[in-house]
Design a protein around this motif. Structure first.
Motif, PDB file in Angstrom:
ATOM      1  N   GLU A  69       0.829  -1.205   0.000  1.00  0.00           N
ATOM      2  CA  GLU A  69       0.000   0.000   0.000  1.00  0.00           C
ATOM      3  C   GLU A  69       0.866   1.260   0.000  1.00  0.00           C
ATOM      4  O   GLU A  69       0.525   2.253  -0.658  1.00  0.00           O
ATOM      5  CB  GLU A  69      -0.935  -0.021   1.200  1.00  0.00           C
ATOM      6  CG  GLU A  69      -2.005  -1.116   1.098  1.00  0.00           C
ATOM      7  CD  GLU A  69      -2.981  -1.070   2.262  1.00  0.00           C
ATOM      8  OE1 GLU A  69      -2.673  -0.427   3.290  1.00  0.00           O
ATOM      9  OE2 GLU A  69      -4.064  -1.665   2.128  1.00  0.00           O
ATOM     10  N   ASP A  70       1.974   1.233   0.730  1.00  0.00           N
ATOM     11  CA  ASP A  70       2.873   2.388   0.749  1.00  0.00           C
ATOM     12  C   ASP A  70       3.438   2.669  -0.643  1.00  0.00           C
ATOM     13  O   ASP A  70       3.531   3.835  -1.065  1.00  0.00           O
ATOM     14  CB  ASP A  70       4.025   2.151   1.728  1.00  0.00           C
ATOM     15  CG  ASP A  70       3.580   2.208   3.187  1.00  0.00           C
ATOM     16  OD1 ASP A  70       2.476   2.728   3.451  1.00  0.00           O
ATOM     17  OD2 ASP A  70       4.336   1.725   4.058  1.00  0.00           O
ATOM     18  N   LEU A  71       3.814   1.599  -1.351  1.00  0.00           N
ATOM     19  CA  LEU A  71       4.349   1.774  -2.704  1.00  0.00           C
ATOM     20  C   LEU A  71       3.300   2.389  -3.628  1.00  0.00           C
ATOM     21  O   LEU A  71       3.612   3.283  -4.436  1.00  0.00           O
ATOM     22  CB  LEU A  71       4.803   0.429  -3.261  1.00  0.00           C
ATOM     23  CG  LEU A  71       6.168  -0.087  -2.798  1.00  0.00           C
ATOM     24  CD1 LEU A  71       6.362  -1.540  -3.231  1.00  0.00           C
ATOM     25  CD2 LEU A  71       7.283   0.777  -3.368  1.00  0.00           C
ATOM     26  N   VAL A  98      -4.165   6.296  -5.803  1.00  0.00           N
ATOM     27  CA  VAL A  98      -4.972   6.550  -4.612  1.00  0.00           C
ATOM     28  C   VAL A  98      -6.454   6.500  -4.984  1.00  0.00           C
ATOM     29  O   VAL A  98      -6.835   6.675  -6.146  1.00  0.00           O
ATOM     30  CB  VAL A  98      -4.638   7.926  -3.992  1.00  0.00           C
ATOM     31  CG1 VAL A  98      -3.207   7.935  -3.472  1.00  0.00           C
ATOM     32  CG2 VAL A  98      -4.858   9.037  -5.007  1.00  0.00           C
ATOM     33  N   ASP A  99      -7.270   6.246  -3.985  1.00  0.00           N
ATOM     34  CA  ASP A  99      -8.721   6.173  -4.183  1.00  0.00           C
ATOM     35  C   ASP A  99      -9.290   7.583  -4.096  1.00  0.00           C
ATOM     36  O   ASP A  99      -9.473   8.141  -3.018  1.00  0.00           O
ATOM     37  CB  ASP A  99      -9.331   5.271  -3.111  1.00  0.00           C
ATOM     38  CG  ASP A  99     -10.852   5.167  -3.246  1.00  0.00           C
ATOM     39  OD1 ASP A  99     -11.385   5.641  -4.266  1.00  0.00           O
ATOM     40  OD2 ASP A  99     -11.479   4.613  -2.319  1.00  0.00           O
ATOM     41  N   ARG A 146      -8.387   2.128  -6.080  1.00  0.00           N
ATOM     42  CA  ARG A 146      -7.469   3.219  -6.430  1.00  0.00           C
ATOM     43  C   ARG A 146      -7.598   3.591  -7.905  1.00  0.00           C
ATOM     44  O   ARG A 146      -7.749   2.720  -8.769  1.00  0.00           O
ATOM     45  CB  ARG A 146      -6.027   2.793  -6.142  1.00  0.00           C
ATOM     46  CG  ARG A 146      -5.744   2.466  -4.674  1.00  0.00           C
ATOM     47  CD  ARG A 146      -4.379   1.817  -4.520  1.00  0.00           C
ATOM     48  NE  ARG A 146      -4.122   1.421  -3.141  1.00  0.00           N
ATOM     49  CZ  ARG A 146      -3.463   2.160  -2.243  1.00  0.00           C
ATOM     50  NH1 ARG A 146      -2.993   3.344  -2.587  1.00  0.00           N
ATOM     51  NH2 ARG A 146      -3.279   1.722  -0.999  1.00  0.00           N
ATOM     52  N   GLU A 147      -7.494   4.889  -8.165  1.00  0.00           N
ATOM     53  CA  GLU A 147      -7.384   5.356  -9.533  1.00  0.00           C
ATOM     54  C   GLU A 147      -5.901   5.417  -9.920  1.00  0.00           C
ATOM     55  O   GLU A 147      -5.028   5.292  -9.059  1.00  0.00           O
ATOM     56  CB  GLU A 147      -8.019   6.740  -9.689  1.00  0.00           C
ATOM     57  CG  GLU A 147      -9.528   6.703  -9.914  1.00  0.00           C
ATOM     58  CD  GLU A 147     -10.295   6.194  -8.693  1.00  0.00           C
ATOM     59  OE1 GLU A 147     -11.212   5.370  -8.869  1.00  0.00           O
ATOM     60  OE2 GLU A 147      -9.962   6.605  -7.546  1.00  0.00           O
ATOM     61  N   ASP A 148      -5.610   5.611 -11.209  1.00  0.00           N
ATOM     62  CA  ASP A 148      -4.217   5.733 -11.630  1.00  0.00           C
ATOM     63  C   ASP A 148      -3.704   7.122 -11.278  1.00  0.00           C
ATOM     64  O   ASP A 148      -4.471   7.992 -10.795  1.00  0.00           O
ATOM     65  CB  ASP A 148      -4.067   5.410 -13.121  1.00  0.00           C
ATOM     66  CG  ASP A 148      -4.680   6.462 -14.040  1.00  0.00           C
ATOM     67  OD1 ASP A 148      -4.947   7.606 -13.590  1.00  0.00           O
ATOM     68  OD2 ASP A 148      -4.873   6.154 -15.224  1.00  0.00           O
ATOM     69  N   ILE A 156      -5.499  -4.502  -1.385  1.00  0.00           N
ATOM     70  CA  ILE A 156      -4.625  -3.317  -1.342  1.00  0.00           C
ATOM     71  C   ILE A 156      -5.193  -2.196  -2.224  1.00  0.00           C
ATOM     72  O   ILE A 156      -4.496  -1.223  -2.529  1.00  0.00           O
ATOM     73  CB  ILE A 156      -3.172  -3.649  -1.735  1.00  0.00           C
ATOM     74  CG1 ILE A 156      -3.088  -4.210  -3.163  1.00  0.00           C
ATOM     75  CG2 ILE A 156      -2.554  -4.618  -0.734  1.00  0.00           C
ATOM     76  CD1 ILE A 156      -1.665  -4.347  -3.686  1.00  0.00           C
ATOM     77  N   GLY A 157      -6.462  -2.354  -2.626  1.00  0.00           N
ATOM     78  CA  GLY A 157      -7.151  -1.274  -3.321  1.00  0.00           C
ATOM     79  C   GLY A 157      -7.075  -1.303  -4.828  1.00  0.00           C
ATOM     80  O   GLY A 157      -7.413  -0.302  -5.475  1.00  0.00           O
TER      81      GLY A 157
END
Length: 589
Positions: free
Chosen positions: A398-400, A407-408, A415-417, A450-451
């Motif tokens: 998730e940090d990477l 991020v969402d 998450r989006e790009d 992880i989203g």
């Protein structure tokens, strides 16, 4: 490393090769592996009873997909086809337990280091199944077909390009390969731009192609010809009598086989579904399976009248990311600057998100275990255990993704790009057996956790043949895929991951990788320590770039009925067991 089923008997350092015990079978060797559920597997079996004169067996290929039926070494792609070809054809050069060439095969070789050439000489008593002699012209013809501009198979790689005049021939600038000289009916010399460690380890193409059969076809038509699909011809201990496409092959003995007349009169090869493999063994419908489903082994290890042989498999599974496409015009892989999976942090995060040790324990009873690098432990001199590669750490994943800008932004949990656009990732996985679906679901769920919005491509698992066709054609609806490679006996990874490798399905290329792969084939690489250092650097580099990441190393488990005599996981000169010696000690009921 090549995509072939050439035998690998190198074992990693935790494996001990012990002398045989005197039991009901003569155990050629015993493998002790310090791993859960594995106390020891024999690699070969010889019955105390003499084999019958004649008899027949049924050999099962475990698969939930039909074999493709490209039954010639020069053209096949799928390893199920290779499992069939090995019964009726064979390399002209034999291998020892270290998978280096010997002088004990149907041909011998002589290396001239000063001249940078190799002279090959075929035995006088080696014939094709139709009675014609296997000639130097047939061997040269295989090179001419593979190097031809119209050849569409996967065998034109670095070792081929190293032949003097081959590039000019392949590009159409020359009508012949200047570096191949035929001396007489049985001998030829191949002149190389330079000799490399790979060539001398196992890089000579050892398979002839009967010119008197195939010269009637255009090169582009050969792979689909009757002599490949319906009536393939070889020089091995058995002859093809009948092919039922995708299902079975009937073989009969080749009485003219150069090593001697085979014991068996007949061999039937047929595809056996994963879920019915055990029942076919129990009922006696098959005598040998090419491999036993590892997820079924523990509960069936005491099957009556069955001996399980085993070895470390030279196949490893991996996750790949589509990063480009194959360019037919230039004959190379080309990366896309805007590839959906082009961010290395995204790829690395997906590696951190999965727990391969847990997966191996829960689905395969520990008979598959976490893989680290793209050089497996079947190459103990080159597999670098010291390289640190991602292990299960979802927080790090998730940090990477956060660092890379995934991020969402919409609050839907995905998450989006980095541009704020929806990121939908299509994951392709193969159908087969009870573990295929839960394994695919595990990956999808791990990445969703992880989203990442990951879904199975097309909403379902794919037939193996379909998946490979779509990967070869760079289907844009596949972003991530699971697959497996059976590596070759030489450590050189260029045929799987190089710029000019058709099997490089991720299509990843870089100047740094080109440099490392070239160093591995250089004059300096004849020094083993230098070559070890080069391939350690390559393993570390690929673990950093993550065009693919390995999933599992694994055991190959081979069940053999007790009535079968003289069978080995790997037939070679060191075991002293060859396929023509295979027999039975009793007939079937």
């Amino acid at each position: 490393m090549k995509k072939t089923h050439i035998a690998i008997l190198f074992l990693f350092s935790s494996i001990l090769i012990l002398s045989a015990c005197d039991q009901s079978t003569d155990e050629v060797s015993n493998v002790s592996v310090e791993h859960d559920y594995i106390d020891g597997f024999n690699q070969a079996i010889i019955s105390d009873e003499p084999a019958l004169d004649g008899g027949e067996i049924t050999f099962g290929i475990v698969s939930d997909s039909p074999f493709q039926g490209v039954l010639n070494y020069n053209f096949y792609v799928n390893n199920r086809d290779r499992d069939i070809i090995d019964w009726f054809d064979e390399p002209l050069l034999a291998l020892d337990a270290n998978d280096t060439y010997t002088q004990d095969g149907a041909a011998n070789y002589d290396v001239d280091h000063d001249d940078q050439s190799i002279t090959l000489t075929i035995r006088d008593d080696v014939n094709w199944h139709d009675g014609n002699p296997v000639t130097a012209e047939d061997w040269a013809y295989a090179y001419e077909v593979i190097g031809h501009p119209d050849y569409e198979g996967p065998r034109y790689g670095a070792d081929m390009r190293m032949i003097e005049g081959m590039e000019a021939y392949h590009s159409g600038e020359s009508e012949e390969i200047s570096g191949i000289t035929i001396h007489d009916e049985k001998s030829l010399t191949i002149q190389y731009e330079r000799l490399t460690p790979s060539l001398l380890a196992n890089g000579i193409w050892p398979y002839a192609l009967p010119k008197h059969v195939f010269e009637a076809y255009e090169v582009s038509e050969m792979a689909s010809s009757e002599e490949v699909r319906q009536s393939p011809i070889g020089m091995g201990p058995f002859k093809v009598e009948r092919v039922v496409p995708g299902e079975s092959v009937l073989l009969t003995k080749n009485e003219d086989y150069w090593r001697g007349e085979p014991n068996l009169d007949q061999v039937t090869i047929k595809v056996i579904g994963t879920q019915v493999a055990t029942e076919h063994l129990r009922s006696g419908e098959v005598d040998i399976l090419n491999q036993f489903p590892t997820d079924q082994y523990v509960e069936n290890q005491d099957l009556e009248n069955i001996t399980f042989l085993g070895d470390i498999d030279f196949t490893y599974t991996y996750i790949g990311f589509k990063l480009g496409e194959w360019d037919d015009e230039s004959g190379q892989n080309v990366m896309h600057e805007d590839a959906k999976m082009g961010d290395v942090k995204l790829r690395r995060a997906m590696w951190y998100a999965v727990d391969h040790d847990q997966l191996g324990e829960e689905l395969f009873d520990g008979l598959r275990w976490n893989a680290t690098t793209l050089v497996p432990p079947t190459h103990p001199d080159y597999h670098d255990e010291s390289i640190e590669t991602p292990t299960y750490d979802p927080e790090q994943a998730e940090d990477l993704l956060d660092e890379a800008g995934y991020v969402d932004v919409t609050g839907d949990g995905f998450r989006e790009d980095p541009d704020g656009e929806p990121l939908e990732i299509n994951f392709a996985s193969v159908a087969g057996g009870d573990t295929a679906l839960p394994m695919a679901q595990y990956y999808v769920q791990s990445w969703q956790d992880i989203g990442l919005n990951v879904e199975l491509a097309g909403g379902q698992l794919m037939d193996n043949n379909v998946l490979f066709d779509r990967l070869e054609n760079d289907d844009p609806d596949i972003d991530v895929y699971v697959s497996a490679w059976a590596v070759g006996t030489d450590v050189n990874p260029e045929p799987l991951y190089g710029r000019y490798a058709p099997f490089n399905y991720s299509r990843y290329t870089s100047e740094r990788q080109d440099e490392l792969l070239e160093k591995g084939l250089s004059e300096e690489a004849f020094d083993m320590e230098y070559r070890q250092e080069v391939y350690s650097e390559w393993q570390a580099y690929m673990a950093e770039q993550v065009p693919v990441f390995p999933m599992h190393y694994r055991m190959q488990i081979v069940p053999v009925h007790d009535r079968v005599s003289n069978y080995a996981v790997h037939f070679n000169e060191d075991t002293g067991i060859h396929r023509y010696q295979l027999g039975v000690t009793e007939e079937t009921d």
